[in-house]
Design a protein around this motif. Structure first.
Motif, PDB file in Angstrom:
ATOM      1  N   ASP A 466       0.830  -1.202   0.000  1.00 51.71           N
ATOM      2  CA  ASP A 466       0.000   0.000   0.000  1.00 51.71           C
ATOM      3  C   ASP A 466       0.866   1.255   0.000  1.00 51.71           C
ATOM      4  OD1 ASP A 466      -2.337  -1.375  -0.021  1.00 51.71           O
ATOM      5  OD2 ASP A 466      -2.748  -1.183   2.127  1.00 51.71           O
ATOM      6  N   ARG A 467       0.444   2.238  -0.792  1.00 49.86           N
ATOM      7  CA  ARG A 467       1.078   3.548  -0.755  1.00 49.86           C
ATOM      8  C   ARG A 467       0.345   4.408   0.255  1.00 49.86           C
ATOM      9  NH1 ARG A 467       4.893   4.503  -4.393  1.00 49.86           N
ATOM     10  NH2 ARG A 467       5.094   3.075  -6.172  1.00 49.86           N
ATOM     11  N   ILE A 468       1.097   5.057   1.120  1.00 50.54           N
ATOM     12  CA  ILE A 468       0.501   5.774   2.240  1.00 50.54           C
ATOM     13  C   ILE A 468       1.133   7.146   2.393  1.00 50.54           C
ATOM     14  CG2 ILE A 468      -0.101   3.683   3.539  1.00 50.54           C
ATOM     15  CD1 ILE A 468       2.430   4.142   5.203  1.00 50.54           C
ATOM     16  N   ARG A 469       0.402   7.999   3.078  1.00 48.75           N
ATOM     17  CA  ARG A 469       0.911   9.274   3.592  1.00 48.75           C
ATOM     18  C   ARG A 469       0.854   9.137   5.106  1.00 48.75           C
ATOM     19  NH1 ARG A 469       3.834  13.862   2.126  1.00 48.75           N
ATOM     20  NH2 ARG A 469       3.205  15.630   3.418  1.00 48.75           N
ATOM     21  N   PHE A 470       2.007   9.227   5.791  1.00 49.65           N
ATOM     22  CA  PHE A 470       2.019   8.970   7.211  1.00 49.65           C
ATOM     23  C   PHE A 470       2.782  10.068   7.945  1.00 49.65           C
ATOM     24  CE2 PHE A 470       5.922   7.289   5.622  1.00 49.65           C
ATOM     25  CZ  PHE A 470       6.844   7.255   6.648  1.00 49.65           C
ATOM     26  N   GLY A 471       2.421  10.250   9.205  1.00 51.02           N
ATOM     27  CA  GLY A 471       3.050  11.261  10.050  1.00 51.02           C
ATOM     28  C   GLY A 471       3.669  10.618  11.270  1.00 51.02           C
ATOM     29  N   VAL A 472       4.855  11.082  11.660  1.00 50.16           N
ATOM     30  CA  VAL A 472       5.576  10.539  12.810  1.00 50.16           C
ATOM     31  C   VAL A 472       5.897  11.668  13.776  1.00 50.16           C
ATOM     32  CG1 VAL A 472       6.582   8.661  11.454  1.00 50.16           C
ATOM     33  CG2 VAL A 472       7.826  10.816  11.674  1.00 50.16           C
ATOM     34  N   SER A 473       6.022  11.298  15.044  1.00 46.22           N
ATOM     35  CA  SER A 473       6.454  12.228  16.081  1.00 46.22           C
ATOM     36  C   SER A 473       7.747  11.719  16.701  1.00 46.22           C
ATOM     37  CB  SER A 473       5.369  12.378  17.158  1.00 46.22           C
ATOM     38  OG  SER A 473       5.153  11.136  17.809  1.00 46.22           O
ATOM     39  N   GLN A 474       8.513  12.660  17.256  1.00 43.09           N
ATOM     40  CA  GLN A 474       9.775  12.309  17.885  1.00 43.09           C
ATOM     41  C   GLN A 474       9.577  12.121  19.378  1.00 43.09           C
ATOM     42  OE1 GLN A 474      12.064  15.719  16.092  1.00 43.09           O
ATOM     43  NE2 GLN A 474      13.621  14.140  15.992  1.00 43.09           N
ATOM     44  N   GLY A 475      10.193  11.098  19.898  1.00 41.17           N
ATOM     45  CA  GLY A 475      10.165  10.840  21.330  1.00 41.17           C
ATOM     46  C   GLY A 475      11.420  10.122  21.764  1.00 41.17           C
ATOM     47  N   ASP A 476      11.461   9.753  23.034  1.00 41.99           N
ATOM     48  CA  ASP A 476      12.632   9.042  23.546  1.00 41.99           C
ATOM     49  C   ASP A 476      12.794   7.675  22.903  1.00 41.99           C
ATOM     50  OD1 ASP A 476      13.134  11.183  25.169  1.00 41.99           O
ATOM     51  OD2 ASP A 476      12.060  10.341  26.899  1.00 41.99           O
ATOM     52  N   ALA A 477      11.703   7.111  22.400  1.00 46.17           N
ATOM     53  CA  ALA A 477      11.774   5.789  21.768  1.00 46.17           C
ATOM     54  C   ALA A 477      12.040   5.882  20.271  1.00 46.17           C
ATOM     55  CB  ALA A 477      10.478   5.026  22.017  1.00 46.17           C
ATOM     56  N   GLY A 478      12.276   7.060  19.739  1.00 51.70           N
ATOM     57  CA  GLY A 478      12.535   7.226  18.317  1.00 51.70           C
ATOM     58  C   GLY A 478      11.340   7.816  17.602  1.00 51.70           C
ATOM     59  N   LEU A 479      11.253   7.584  16.283  1.00 54.82           N
ATOM     60  CA  LEU A 479      10.137   8.075  15.478  1.00 54.82           C
ATOM     61  C   LEU A 479       8.976   7.102  15.574  1.00 54.82           C
ATOM     62  CD1 LEU A 479      12.052   9.323  12.295  1.00 54.82           C
ATOM     63  CD2 LEU A 479      11.232  10.660  14.225  1.00 54.82           C
ATOM     64  N   VAL A 480       7.806   7.625  15.948  1.00 59.50           N
ATOM     65  CA  VAL A 480       6.619   6.798  16.150  1.00 59.50           C
ATOM     66  C   VAL A 480       5.519   7.293  15.218  1.00 59.50           C
ATOM     67  CG1 VAL A 480       4.879   6.019  17.806  1.00 59.50           C
ATOM     68  CG2 VAL A 480       7.232   6.406  18.558  1.00 59.50           C
ATOM     69  N   ILE A 481       4.852   6.370  14.526  1.00 59.07           N
ATOM     70  CA  ILE A 481       3.771   6.727  13.600  1.00 59.07           C
ATOM     71  C   ILE A 481       2.552   7.173  14.396  1.00 59.07           C
ATOM     72  CG2 ILE A 481       2.187   5.859  11.837  1.00 59.07           C
ATOM     73  CD1 ILE A 481       4.349   4.027  10.863  1.00 59.07           C
ATOM     74  N   GLU A 482       2.077   8.396  14.106  1.00 58.81           N
ATOM     75  CA  GLU A 482       0.902   8.948  14.771  1.00 58.81           C
ATOM     76  C   GLU A 482      -0.356   8.859  13.907  1.00 58.81           C
ATOM     77  OE1 GLU A 482       0.638   9.956  17.783  1.00 58.81           O
ATOM     78  OE2 GLU A 482       2.744  10.046  18.403  1.00 58.81           O
ATOM     79  N   ARG A 483      -0.197   8.911  12.575  1.00 57.50           N
ATOM     80  CA  ARG A 483      -1.349   8.820  11.685  1.00 57.50           C
ATOM     81  C   ARG A 483      -0.918   8.246  10.346  1.00 57.50           C
ATOM     82  NH1 ARG A 483      -1.283  14.759  12.372  1.00 57.50           N
ATOM     83  NH2 ARG A 483      -0.136  15.741  10.664  1.00 57.50           N
ATOM     84  N   VAL A 484      -1.854   7.541   9.704  1.00 61.73           N
ATOM     85  CA  VAL A 484      -1.608   6.882   8.416  1.00 61.73           C
ATOM     86  C   VAL A 484      -2.830   7.087   7.547  1.00 61.73           C
ATOM     87  CG1 VAL A 484      -1.044   4.735   7.226  1.00 61.73           C
ATOM     88  CG2 VAL A 484      -0.177   5.122   9.526  1.00 61.73           C
ATOM     89  N   ARG A 485      -2.607   7.430   6.287  1.00 60.38           N
ATOM     90  CA  ARG A 485      -3.709   7.588   5.345  1.00 60.38           C
ATOM     91  C   ARG A 485      -3.340   6.923   4.027  1.00 60.38           C
ATOM     92  NH1 ARG A 485      -3.806  12.572   5.286  1.00 60.38           N
ATOM     93  NH2 ARG A 485      -3.104  13.152   3.210  1.00 60.38           N
ATOM     94  N   LYS A 486      -4.168   5.974   3.592  1.00 57.51           N
ATOM     95  CA  LYS A 486      -3.897   5.280   2.326  1.00 57.51           C
ATOM     96  C   LYS A 486      -4.092   6.240   1.156  1.00 57.51           C
ATOM     97  CE  LYS A 486      -5.337   1.127   1.646  1.00 57.51           C
ATOM     98  NZ  LYS A 486      -6.163  -0.097   1.526  1.00 57.51           N
ATOM     99  N   GLN A 487      -3.263   6.075   0.134  1.00 52.63           N
ATOM    100  CA  GLN A 487      -3.375   6.855  -1.081  1.00 52.63           C
ATOM    101  C   GLN A 487      -3.793   5.962  -2.230  1.00 52.63           C
ATOM    102  OE1 GLN A 487       0.558   8.665  -1.339  1.00 52.63           O
ATOM    103  NE2 GLN A 487      -0.199  10.539  -0.382  1.00 52.63           N
ATOM    104  N   GLU A 488      -4.281   6.600  -3.302  1.00 50.09           N
ATOM    105  CA  GLU A 488      -4.684   5.824  -4.469  1.00 50.09           C
ATOM    106  C   GLU A 488      -3.468   5.150  -5.081  1.00 50.09           C
ATOM    107  OE1 GLU A 488      -6.750   8.197  -7.226  1.00 50.09           O
ATOM    108  OE2 GLU A 488      -8.398   8.695  -5.853  1.00 50.09           O
TER     109      GLU A 488
END
Length: 491
Positions: A466-488
């Motif tokens: 799947d092709r996606i548009r995703f957003g990550v946040s920075q924390g002590d555990a590294g980059l964590v995915i906060e949201r995911v949206r599928k693309q066509e």
């Protein structure tokens, strides 16, 4: 014996004075140097780190020993930015007592179906007027009255036109003479006096003068006006009756101007009438009137409904369902979450540790209890949907004001969530392995790596490839995915 006659008290006073002066000077110097030291501290990074290994700190910038990328600086003001914003803090137990209910800022397609109320009216495009074509006298009116429904060709009034009687006698006499040219000229004269062609044909067939002529309804419909009585005299061109057709009726409705975007002339409209609950009616949006009502701030719509059996009667009310074009995904929140002050629209943003602060938002279309958010919020944030007025009052008492949209935009130098495009390579219990493009806000190039999920449900509906548009946040555990949206998917 002392050379100076100063006692111990005087010496103590002098010592305190000198010490106080020195302390005051040191304090002044500290106040002067403090802003400089603070500015130097804020402008200098605390350390540098690799976003994939955030627990490892470096004292100088350079290339990461773990990944093929530059180290990212960490500033003191960035670490405390969340705590610096003024907010109202409410304990969880008190939130429950106040009935505070939260709603998430979600991305979705706003249901753009508009429900309004309309009233049926006569179709002013389907009107016929019955007039006297020549001067004469009314002989009979057939007991008609305004409001009566008549069929096409139904007799309306009998009139005596002396001019027509004289022309008919001349025509009949010429027919007996047998001169074709004169007969044709006389027939043409009958038509020019305004005599209906049907009456001329009746004279030709019977050979008799028809002094009284019956004027019939030109169309089927309802009599709106009837200005004729037995015995009255007529002048040429006098209106006798006005008939409105009932084959189609108009449904007139008003739509708020802020919700009218997306309406198109010619689109299908669904209507339900309380008088006919088991019979939905489908019509067409005939026109959007060009003038806006300045009192109600509404646009007037004219919808045309078919009425073959005449059961749709002007004056009836109807519930109208209008589908709006231009469907697209937008950020949306419940309409009840918005605090409308009259000058701007606010929401109470819920943060960690029971903190709430007012945020100004710019709103879009509103429908079915949801409103689109064009500016001011990000996907995944939470707002107060119930109890927000109590929190807003508390914020006002504490002097906490919402930043304007322009101020908020100017202060958003580094986003809390960083977005990129990618393709899912593998889905595991540890998270998603994604071949992604660069994170422009992180200065991080594209690569293939595994990201942890902030919530397990983010992986629902996703599959490898799947092709996606995703957003990550920075924390002590590294980059964590906060949201995911599928693309066509690309063909």
């Amino acid at each position: 014996m002392n050379r100076f006659p100063w006692n111990n008290s005087v010496l103590l006073i002098l010592a305190l004075a000198v010490g106080g002066a020195g302390g005051y000077w040191l304090a002044q110097q500290a106040q002067v140097q403090a802003p400089l030291a603070s500015a130097a501290t804020e402008s200098k990074p605390l350390y540098w780190y690799d976003p994939m290994v955030p627990q490892q700190h470096f004292d100088a910038p350079g290339k990461s020993p773990f990944m093929d990328m530059q180290l990212v600086p960490k500033y003191a003001d960035a670490a405390n930015a969340a705590d610096s914003a003024p907010a109202v803090r409410i304990e969880p137990g008190i939130q429950q007592n106040l009935g505070v209910r939260l709603a998430s800022v979600a991305r979705g397609t706003l249901n753009r179906t508009l429900q309004v109320t309309g009233v049926l009216a006569f179709n002013d495009r389907d009107v016929a007027v019955l007039q006297a074509r020549a001067g004469g006298f009314v002989e009979r009116t057939y007991s008609r009255a305004p409001g009566d429904v008549v069929a096409a060709g139904a007799p309306m009034v009998d009139v005596l036109v002396p001019e027509w009687a004289a022309a008919q006698e001349e025509y009949i006499a010429l027919r007996h003479a047998g001169e074709p040219a004169l007969i044709a000229a006389a027939r043409q004269r009958l038509l020019l006096t305004g005599m209906p062609s049907g009456l001329v044909q009746e004279i030709e067939r019977s050979g008799k003068v028809q002094p009284v002529t019956t004027l019939s309804a030109p169309i089927a419909g309802v009599i709106r006006e009837l200005d004729v009585r037995p015995g009255m005299s007529l002048v040429a061109g006098a209106p006798l009756a006005r008939i409105n057709g009932l084959g189609h009726v108009w449904l007139e409705a008003a739509v708020p101007e802020v919700q009218a975007a997306g309406l198109q002339v010619g689109q299908t409209v669904a209507a339900r009438l309380p008088a006919l609950p088991d019979r939905p009616v489908s019509g067409t949006l005939a026109s959007i009137l060009p003038e806006n009502d300045q009192q109600s701030r509404t646009l007037q719509l004219r919808i045309e409904l078919p009425n073959p059996d005449g059961q749709l009667r002007p004056g009836m009310t109807a519930q109208v369902s209008l589908g709006l074009t231009g469907r697209r995904e937008v950020l949306q929140i419940p309409s009840e979450a918005v605090v409308r002050t009259g000058k701007r629209n606010l929401v109470m943003l819920a943060e960690d540790q029971g903190r709430f602060r007012p945020v100004e938002v710019r709103l879009g279309q509103e429908n079915d209890g949801l409103v689109a958010v064009l500016q001011g919020l990000d996907e995944g944030q939470r707002v107060v949907a119930s109890g927000q007025f109590l929190i807003d009052s508390e914020a006002s008492l504490k002097g906490i004001e919402a930043r304007t949209l322009d101020e908020s935009k100017a202060q958003m130098t580094v986003p809390s969530v960083h977005e990129a495009d990618g393709r899912i390579v593998e889905i595991t219990a540890q998270g998603l392995t994604i071949s992604h493009g660069p994170f422009s806000t992180l200065g991080m190039p594209g690569m293939t790596m595994t990201f942890a999920l902030a919530r397990p449900e983010l992986a629902a509906g996703l599959k490898t490839g799947d092709r996606i548009r995703f957003g990550v946040s920075q924390g002590d555990a590294g980059l964590v995915i906060e949201r995911v949206r599928k693309q066509e998917q690309q063909p």
